[in-house]
Design a protein around this motif. Structure first.
Motif, PDB file in Angstrom:
ATOM      1  N   LEU A 232     -14.789   1.770  -4.141  1.00  0.00           N
ATOM      2  CA  LEU A 232     -13.918   2.652  -3.527  1.00  0.00           C
ATOM      3  C   LEU A 232     -13.711   2.425  -1.947  1.00  0.00           C
ATOM      4  O   LEU A 232     -12.582   2.238  -1.550  1.00  0.00           O
ATOM      5  CB  LEU A 232     -14.357   4.208  -3.688  1.00  0.00           C
ATOM      6  CG  LEU A 232     -13.535   4.955  -2.829  1.00  0.00           C
ATOM      7  CD1 LEU A 232     -12.370   5.389  -3.745  1.00  0.00           C
ATOM      8  CD2 LEU A 232     -14.378   6.447  -2.780  1.00  0.00           C
ATOM      9  N   CYS A 233     -14.731   2.015  -1.490  1.00  0.00           N
ATOM     10  CA  CYS A 233     -14.838   1.794  -0.041  1.00  0.00           C
ATOM     11  C   CYS A 233     -14.393   0.345   0.347  1.00  0.00           C
ATOM     12  O   CYS A 233     -13.564   0.256   1.199  1.00  0.00           O
ATOM     13  CB  CYS A 233     -16.345   2.022   0.462  1.00  0.00           C
ATOM     14  SG  CYS A 233     -16.877   3.527   0.508  1.00  0.00           S
ATOM     15  N   ASN A 234     -14.668  -0.585  -0.839  1.00  0.00           N
ATOM     16  CA  ASN A 234     -14.090  -1.881  -0.542  1.00  0.00           C
ATOM     17  C   ASN A 234     -12.348  -1.732  -0.700  1.00  0.00           C
ATOM     18  O   ASN A 234     -11.773  -2.344   0.310  1.00  0.00           O
ATOM     19  CB  ASN A 234     -14.630  -2.917  -1.444  1.00  0.00           C
ATOM     20  CG  ASN A 234     -15.868  -3.482  -0.648  1.00  0.00           C
ATOM     21  OD1 ASN A 234     -16.128  -3.691   0.341  1.00  0.00           O
ATOM     22  ND2 ASN A 234     -16.841  -3.887  -1.752  1.00  0.00           N
ATOM     23  N   ASP A 235     -12.136  -1.047  -1.479  1.00  0.00           N
ATOM     24  CA  ASP A 235     -10.662  -0.790  -1.620  1.00  0.00           C
ATOM     25  C   ASP A 235      -9.793  -0.098  -0.254  1.00  0.00           C
ATOM     26  O   ASP A 235      -8.681  -0.534   0.118  1.00  0.00           O
ATOM     27  CB  ASP A 235     -10.292   0.045  -2.975  1.00  0.00           C
ATOM     28  CG  ASP A 235     -10.355  -0.595  -4.280  1.00  0.00           C
ATOM     29  OD1 ASP A 235     -10.687  -1.999  -4.148  1.00  0.00           O
ATOM     30  OD2 ASP A 235     -10.486   0.144  -5.197  1.00  0.00           O
ATOM     31  N   THR A 236     -10.674   0.776   0.094  1.00  0.00           N
ATOM     32  CA  THR A 236     -10.190   1.433   1.256  1.00  0.00           C
ATOM     33  C   THR A 236     -10.098   0.488   2.506  1.00  0.00           C
ATOM     34  O   THR A 236      -9.024   0.329   2.938  1.00  0.00           O
ATOM     35  CB  THR A 236     -10.948   2.676   1.435  1.00  0.00           C
ATOM     36  OG1 THR A 236     -11.156   3.414   0.461  1.00  0.00           O
ATOM     37  CG2 THR A 236     -10.684   3.241   2.920  1.00  0.00           C
ATOM     38  N   ALA A 237     -11.119  -0.284   2.604  1.00  0.00           N
ATOM     39  CA  ALA A 237     -11.044  -1.352   3.710  1.00  0.00           C
ATOM     40  C   ALA A 237      -9.815  -2.135   3.704  1.00  0.00           C
ATOM     41  O   ALA A 237      -8.989  -2.706   4.378  1.00  0.00           O
ATOM     42  CB  ALA A 237     -12.405  -2.387   3.740  1.00  0.00           C
ATOM     43  N   GLN A 238      -9.384  -2.635   2.305  1.00  0.00           N
ATOM     44  CA  GLN A 238      -8.302  -3.612   1.879  1.00  0.00           C
ATOM     45  C   GLN A 238      -7.109  -2.936   2.294  1.00  0.00           C
ATOM     46  O   GLN A 238      -6.338  -3.603   2.699  1.00  0.00           O
ATOM     47  CB  GLN A 238      -8.396  -3.906   0.392  1.00  0.00           C
ATOM     48  CG  GLN A 238      -8.040  -5.578   0.336  1.00  0.00           C
ATOM     49  CD  GLN A 238      -8.194  -5.992  -1.225  1.00  0.00           C
ATOM     50  OE1 GLN A 238      -8.573  -5.137  -1.938  1.00  0.00           O
ATOM     51  NE2 GLN A 238      -7.690  -6.955  -1.800  1.00  0.00           N
ATOM     52  N   LYS A 239      -7.057  -1.717   1.680  1.00  0.00           N
ATOM     53  CA  LYS A 239      -5.830  -1.035   2.056  1.00  0.00           C
ATOM     54  C   LYS A 239      -5.328  -0.971   3.555  1.00  0.00           C
ATOM     55  O   LYS A 239      -4.309  -0.855   4.044  1.00  0.00           O
ATOM     56  CB  LYS A 239      -5.788   0.494   1.538  1.00  0.00           C
ATOM     57  CG  LYS A 239      -5.323   0.682   0.523  1.00  0.00           C
ATOM     58  CD  LYS A 239      -5.210   2.050   0.205  1.00  0.00           C
ATOM     59  CE  LYS A 239      -4.926   2.665  -1.316  1.00  0.00           C
ATOM     60  NZ  LYS A 239      -5.245   3.852  -1.695  1.00  0.00           N
ATOM     61  N   LEU A 240      -6.392  -0.715   4.228  1.00  0.00           N
ATOM     62  CA  LEU A 240      -6.123  -0.586   5.753  1.00  0.00           C
ATOM     63  C   LEU A 240      -6.272  -1.907   6.294  1.00  0.00           C
ATOM     64  O   LEU A 240      -6.014  -2.110   7.673  1.00  0.00           O
ATOM     65  CB  LEU A 240      -7.307   0.189   6.461  1.00  0.00           C
ATOM     66  CG  LEU A 240      -7.529   1.724   6.072  1.00  0.00           C
ATOM     67  CD1 LEU A 240      -8.880   2.320   6.352  1.00  0.00           C
ATOM     68  CD2 LEU A 240      -6.221   2.544   6.763  1.00  0.00           C
ATOM     69  N   ALA A 241      -6.232  -2.935   5.627  1.00  0.00           N
ATOM     70  CA  ALA A 241      -6.415  -4.417   6.189  1.00  0.00           C
ATOM     71  C   ALA A 241      -7.385  -4.779   7.013  1.00  0.00           C
ATOM     72  O   ALA A 241      -6.961  -5.087   8.204  1.00  0.00           O
ATOM     73  CB  ALA A 241      -4.873  -4.651   6.720  1.00  0.00           C
ATOM     74  N   LEU A 242      -8.501  -3.999   7.091  1.00  0.00           N
ATOM     75  CA  LEU A 242      -9.747  -4.086   8.291  1.00  0.00           C
ATOM     76  C   LEU A 242     -10.425  -5.598   7.984  1.00  0.00           C
ATOM     77  O   LEU A 242     -10.718  -5.871   6.710  1.00  0.00           O
ATOM     78  CB  LEU A 242     -10.415  -3.087   7.993  1.00  0.00           C
ATOM     79  CG  LEU A 242      -9.969  -1.798   8.262  1.00  0.00           C
ATOM     80  CD1 LEU A 242     -10.887  -0.596   8.108  1.00  0.00           C
ATOM     81  CD2 LEU A 242      -9.205  -1.529   9.544  1.00  0.00           C
ATOM     82  N   GLN A 243     -10.530  -6.115   9.052  1.00  0.00           N
ATOM     83  CA  GLN A 243     -11.378  -7.254   8.946  1.00  0.00           C
ATOM     84  C   GLN A 243     -12.771  -6.765   9.409  1.00  0.00           C
ATOM     85  O   GLN A 243     -13.167  -6.036  10.273  1.00  0.00           O
ATOM     86  CB  GLN A 243     -10.942  -8.295   9.985  1.00  0.00           C
ATOM     87  CG  GLN A 243      -9.542  -8.831   9.930  1.00  0.00           C
ATOM     88  CD  GLN A 243      -9.324  -9.765   8.398  1.00  0.00           C
ATOM     89  OE1 GLN A 243     -10.172 -10.583   8.460  1.00  0.00           O
ATOM     90  NE2 GLN A 243      -8.141  -9.321   7.902  1.00  0.00           N
ATOM     91  N   GLY A 244     -13.859  -7.491   8.953  1.00  0.00           N
ATOM     92  CA  GLY A 244     -15.200  -7.255   9.136  1.00  0.00           C
ATOM     93  C   GLY A 244     -15.877  -6.054   8.838  1.00  0.00           C
ATOM     94  O   GLY A 244     -16.712  -5.373   9.468  1.00  0.00           O
ATOM     95  N   ILE A 245     -15.412  -5.669   7.689  1.00  0.00           N
ATOM     96  CA  ILE A 245     -16.148  -4.482   7.030  1.00  0.00           C
ATOM     97  C   ILE A 245     -16.234  -4.747   5.430  1.00  0.00           C
ATOM     98  O   ILE A 245     -15.221  -4.843   5.041  1.00  0.00           O
ATOM     99  CB  ILE A 245     -15.500  -3.086   7.293  1.00  0.00           C
ATOM    100  CG1 ILE A 245     -16.278  -1.993   6.743  1.00  0.00           C
ATOM    101  CG2 ILE A 245     -14.245  -2.981   7.136  1.00  0.00           C
ATOM    102  CD1 ILE A 245     -16.204  -0.616   7.353  1.00  0.00           C
ATOM    103  N   LYS A 246     -17.405  -4.545   4.995  1.00  0.00           N
ATOM    104  CA  LYS A 246     -17.589  -4.814   3.642  1.00  0.00           C
ATOM    105  C   LYS A 246     -18.768  -3.961   3.103  1.00  0.00           C
ATOM    106  O   LYS A 246     -19.578  -3.548   3.652  1.00  0.00           O
ATOM    107  CB  LYS A 246     -17.895  -6.455   3.378  1.00  0.00           C
ATOM    108  CG  LYS A 246     -18.945  -6.997   3.890  1.00  0.00           C
ATOM    109  CD  LYS A 246     -19.227  -8.224   3.290  1.00  0.00           C
ATOM    110  CE  LYS A 246     -20.768  -8.845   3.352  1.00  0.00           C
ATOM    111  NZ  LYS A 246     -21.078  -9.066   4.723  1.00  0.00           N
ATOM    112  N   PHE A 247     -18.757  -3.859   1.857  1.00  0.00           N
ATOM    113  CA  PHE A 247     -19.753  -2.844   1.198  1.00  0.00           C
ATOM    114  C   PHE A 247     -20.244  -3.664  -0.085  1.00  0.00           C
ATOM    115  O   PHE A 247     -19.541  -4.339  -0.834  1.00  0.00           O
ATOM    116  CB  PHE A 247     -18.882  -1.814   0.470  1.00  0.00           C
ATOM    117  CG  PHE A 247     -18.211  -0.791   1.762  1.00  0.00           C
ATOM    118  CD1 PHE A 247     -19.163   0.061   2.262  1.00  0.00           C
ATOM    119  CD2 PHE A 247     -17.035  -1.083   2.335  1.00  0.00           C
ATOM    120  CE1 PHE A 247     -18.724   0.694   3.431  1.00  0.00           C
ATOM    121  CE2 PHE A 247     -16.621  -0.223   3.319  1.00  0.00           C
ATOM    122  CZ  PHE A 247     -17.606   0.584   3.888  1.00  0.00           C
TER     123      PHE A 247
END
Ligand SMILES: C[S@@+](CC[C@H](N)C(=O)[O-])C[C@H]1O[C@@H](n2cnc3c(N)ncnc32)[C@H](O)[C@@H]1O
Length: 396
Positions: A232-247
């Protein structure tokens, strides 16, 4: 298409500039976009304070993600002048005093009204500064807050999430003060680990704080036992197009980390907190921040000293005592291993029952730890404690 020139547009820009300079600007929204970026819906612009500089933060709202850019006032006004009537055909300026809607017709005519802002009572300067001070660590319009369901589409706090919102703010406030004592805000890159990241409200918040507020490249890793939450959190990071955050899915007990600058473990269960602290110490983290929960290891070992027996005969007191001893020993062990340590109420009991924080900051100079080690031994003997998980890990 050429840029437009009109007295109305000049007045719009002047009102915006005056409001910004008088700290009266609430927001500008540019909409009705007709350009090549098919997914761009609008840009919302608000004043922000970044490293003591007043800037305008441009939030580009795309269908599936958001991007932020910060500009000084002059560049912002130039941007408005270049874009209005070329790519954006509506603008809405809101200040404490004025509401100024502006639109550009197909023929390039500028229609504008400057009217008193009736909807919001003009804020007195002292109220405005109070509000800024209250929430100055986290801005309500940040995209991750909406994606995590803390705010709604308009950027308002969803009532059921108000406790979480308070917790996120307090967490960033405590962290930012700790960062002030380090050189991390000036470092090229910062590595952060969040153990037991759960739904990752705080993981996203710390990432956003470093990347957006401090503008420092950041590598944040959330470690979580439950695969569902990791996905869920990796999907959220992807949706927000964030760099430098992973779970990553994993147990903090077996996780191997290197070069962590900030170790976070909030409400990681029982001895998971000890493993996380140990990892922070071993990797030389400048900041270790944890909020322990479920203190199961020490309580069964504790023998109530004869003098305290009448007090500790009550289960609730024994539980509180076990919690204090567990966390007190953690703090002493951190002190003994080169950290200045504070234990305090993280957020008032009215907002959460898990409200204790241990905050440790790496000392610049080492010092003799024999007196603290002796205190630890004496406390263990007093309560008959055979083993404290963090101590065992540190001695291994
Ligand atoms: C109460 S939640 C807290 C989440 C988040 N840190 C917060 O404060 O909002 C605790 C999380 O830690 C995870 N957890 C517990 N023990 C763990 C372990 N040994 N390794 C990794 N994650 C763990 C749980 O699955 C849960 O999602």
């Amino acid at each position: 298409m050429p840029t437009i020139n009109s007295a109305e547009l000049d007045l719009f820009l002047q009102t915006c500039s005056d409001a910004f300079n008088n700290q009266q600007l609430q927001r500008v929204v540019l909409s009705k976009y007709k350009g090549d970026e098919t997914e761009l819906k609008r840009i919302t612009i608000r004043p922000i304070l970044l490293k003591d500089k007043r800037l305008l933060s441009f939030l580009y709202e795309y269908k599936t993600n958001h991007i932020t850019k910060n500009l000084p006032l002059t560049a912002s006004l130039e941007f408005f002048k270049a874009e209005l009537g070329v790519h954006f055909f509506n603008a809405h300026l809101l200040t404490n005093e004025w509401e100024v809607p502006l639109s550009v017709t197909k023929k390039g005519k500028v229609l504008m009204k400057k009217q008193k802002n009736k909807n919001q009572a003009p804020q007195k300067p002292e109220n405005a500064s109070h509000d800024r001070a209250k929430n100055r660590f986290v801005e309500q319009h940040r995209p991750y807050l909406r994606e995590l369901g803390v705010t709604d589409a308009q950027g308002n706090i969803i009532p059921a999430m108000s406790r979480k919102w308070k917790q996120i703010n307090k967490f960033i406030e405590v962290l930012s003060r700790a960062i002030d004592n380090t050189g991390l805000a000036k470092q090229n890159k910062v590595h952060i680990a969040d153990f037991g990241s759960g739904k990752a409200y705080l993981t996203f918040a710390v990432h956003d704080y470093f990347v957006d507020k401090l503008q420092v490249e950041t590598e944040v890793t959330g470690v979580e036992l439950r695969q569902k939450l990791v996905d869920l959190c990796n999907d959220t990071a992807q949706k927000l197009a964030l760099q430098g955050i992973k779970f990553e899915q994993g147990d903090v007990q077996h996780f191997k980390a290197q070069g962590i600058n900030i170790m976070i473990a909030l409400h990681a269960c029982d001895i998971a907190t000890d493993y996380a602290i140990h990892m922070g110490i071993r990797t030389g983290a400048e900041i270790i921040m944890c909020s322990p929960c479920c203190h199961k290891q020490i309580r069964p070992q504790m023998k109530s000293p004869a003098l305290l027996a009448p007090l500790l005969q009550h289960g609730i007191h024994m539980g509180q005592e076990a919690e204090m001893v567990t966390d007190g020993l953690r703090a002493l062990l951190l002190e003994a291993h080169g950290y200045d340590t504070q234990v305090f109420e993280f957020i008032s009991l009215e907002h959460t029952s898990k409200n204790k924080m241990i905050l440790a900051q790496k000392r610049k100079k080492s010092r003799d730890n024999s007196a603290i080690l002796a205190q630890i031994e004496a406390i263990k003997t007093f309560y008959g404690i055979q083993e404290h998980c963090l101590e065992t890990l540190l001695n291994a």
